[in-house]
Design an enzyme around this catalytic site. Structure first.
Site, PDB file in Angstrom:
ATOM      1  N   THR A 148       0.850  -1.189   0.000  1.00 16.29           N
ATOM      2  CA  THR A 148       0.000   0.000   0.000  1.00 16.29           C
ATOM      3  C   THR A 148       0.886   1.239   0.000  1.00 16.29           C
ATOM      4  OG1 THR A 148      -0.192   0.298   2.417  1.00 16.29           O
ATOM      5  CG2 THR A 148      -1.709  -1.280   1.355  1.00 16.29           C
ATOM      6  N   GLY A 149       0.361   2.330  -0.546  1.00 15.80           N
ATOM      7  CA  GLY A 149       1.173   3.538  -0.670  1.00 15.80           C
ATOM      8  C   GLY A 149       2.228   3.412  -1.743  1.00 15.80           C
ATOM      9  N   ASP A 201      -2.811   2.214  -4.125  1.00 19.00           N
ATOM     10  CA  ASP A 201      -2.694   3.620  -3.745  1.00 19.00           C
ATOM     11  C   ASP A 201      -3.915   4.338  -4.317  1.00 19.00           C
ATOM     12  OD1 ASP A 201      -1.678   6.513  -3.612  1.00 19.00           O
ATOM     13  OD2 ASP A 201       0.097   5.438  -2.910  1.00 19.00           O
ATOM     14  N   TYR A 208       0.002  12.499  13.937  1.00 22.61           N
ATOM     15  CA  TYR A 208       0.909  11.561  13.277  1.00 22.61           C
ATOM     16  C   TYR A 208       1.569  10.634  14.295  1.00 22.61           C
ATOM     17  CZ  TYR A 208       4.730  10.022  10.215  1.00 22.61           C
ATOM     18  OH  TYR A 208       5.621   9.275   9.482  1.00 22.61           O
ATOM     19  N   ILE A 268       8.519   5.815  -0.168  1.00 21.84           N
ATOM     20  CA  ILE A 268       8.947   4.525   0.369  1.00 21.84           C
ATOM     21  C   ILE A 268       8.142   3.382  -0.233  1.00 21.84           C
ATOM     22  CG2 ILE A 268       9.085   3.133   2.468  1.00 21.84           C
ATOM     23  CD1 ILE A 268       9.612   5.776   4.000  1.00 21.84           C
ATOM     24  N   LYS A 328       1.048   6.551  14.695  1.00 22.89           N
ATOM     25  CA  LYS A 328       2.183   5.656  14.498  1.00 22.89           C
ATOM     26  C   LYS A 328       2.470   4.831  15.750  1.00 22.89           C
ATOM     27  CE  LYS A 328       3.222   6.628  10.214  1.00 22.89           C
ATOM     28  NZ  LYS A 328       3.096   5.611   9.151  1.00 22.89           N
ATOM     29  N   ASP A 375      -8.477   3.502  -1.896  1.00 23.46           N
ATOM     30  CA  ASP A 375      -8.217   4.224  -0.656  1.00 23.46           C
ATOM     31  C   ASP A 375      -8.102   3.189   0.452  1.00 23.46           C
ATOM     32  OD1 ASP A 375      -8.422   5.710   1.752  1.00 23.46           O
ATOM     33  OD2 ASP A 375      -9.568   7.275   0.753  1.00 23.46           O
ATOM     34  N   VAL A 376      -7.004   3.184   1.200  1.00 26.96           N
ATOM     35  CA  VAL A 376      -6.800   2.155   2.222  1.00 26.96           C
ATOM     36  C   VAL A 376      -7.799   2.255   3.364  1.00 26.96           C
ATOM     37  CG1 VAL A 376      -4.354   1.811   1.743  1.00 26.96           C
ATOM     38  CG2 VAL A 376      -5.049   3.553   3.418  1.00 26.96           C
TER      39      VAL A 376
END
Length: 254
Positions: A16-17, A41, A156, A22, A160, A67-68
């Site tokens: 994903t992404g 993505d 954020y 990255i 995380k 969309d995740v």
């Protein structure tokens, strides 16, 4: 451990992404290692760019614009990938605001993408691996923000930190199925997400990170991708529930 431990030939990976940063570097490297890589993505144009890079090196890629935070779309995409061996849940966003400035909308958006998106990816990967009897690897994306208070990064950092606890819980629950789950917590990496400031400020930020690093540089997406490959491969067959920190030595927690 022989170098063949990093060979993913015949395996299926989901990233994903994968449209940039990255995620793109990881998708390209996993394909180079031999995996068929499913790239997800919401940036469809970016996904086509990633697939072009993989095609150019002779690899195999499938793209899934989604969309995740859409659990159903993610489930359908993972199911279409067949037996899954690797899940790299990398999609994420960064939002800057102080504690007093943070709104419900800010928190909900960041948490939905950075935590729920990882949760959904982990759930769907685990279902696939268990159903098909695959002793696979799930790699989540945490951040160096979990090791220190970062002013302006409340949403954020909290999301995380939740990813770290999710990773440990998944590792404990899925270990009996032979499934390993680990997190990567990068330091400052030069990606589109971090290159969002005006040029002079960007240079000051990176210069500060360079001073903090014993290695004297900031990270590149490929640095993190190699850590993901290690965790995805048989080279880390006895590693689960861990947080690997490719951060140039900026943080060295116990």
């Amino acid at each position: 451990m022989p170098l063949s431990a990093y060979d993913l030939t015949g395996r299926s990976a989901f990233v994903t992404g994968a449209a940039g940063g990255i995620g793109r570097a990881t998708a390209v490297l996993l394909a180079e290692a031999g995996a068929t890589v499913h790239c997800a993505d919401r940036d469809a144009a970016g996904l086509h760019g990633t697939r072009a890079l993989i095609d150019a090196q002779g690899g195999t890629a499938r793209i899934h614009p989604l969309d995740v935070t859409d659990r159903h779309a993610l489930r359908a995409a993972v199911e279409s990938a067949g037996p899954l061996h690797v899940m790299a849940a990398i999609a994420g966003v960064m939002h800057t605001s102080t504690v007093l400035e943070t709104t419900d909308a800010d928190f909900d958006r960041v948490f939905a993408i950075n935590f729920k998106g990882v949760l959904y990816a982990g759930q769907q990967a685990a279902r696939s691996m268990i159903t098909h009897g695959v002793a696979g690897s799930i790699v989540t994306m945490a951040s160096g923000a979990v090791d220190a208070a970062s002013p302006g990064l409340l949403c954020y950092g909290v999301a995380k930190a939740a990813v770290v606890q999710l990773t440990r819980t998944l590792a404990a629950e899925l270990g009996p199925h032979g499934i390993r789950v680990n997190a990567v917590a990068p330091g400052w990496v030069r990606t589109p997400m971090t290159q969002r400031h005006e040029a002079d400020r960007q240079r000051r930020i990176e210069a500060g990170m360079v001073r903090l690093s014993p290695l004297g540089r900031v990270g590149e997406p490929e640095d993190i991708a190699h850590t993901v490959l290690h965790l995805a491969s048989d080279a880390s067959c006895f590693t689960t529930g861990q947080i690997l920190r490719p951060n140039g030595g900026v943080a060295m927690p116990w």
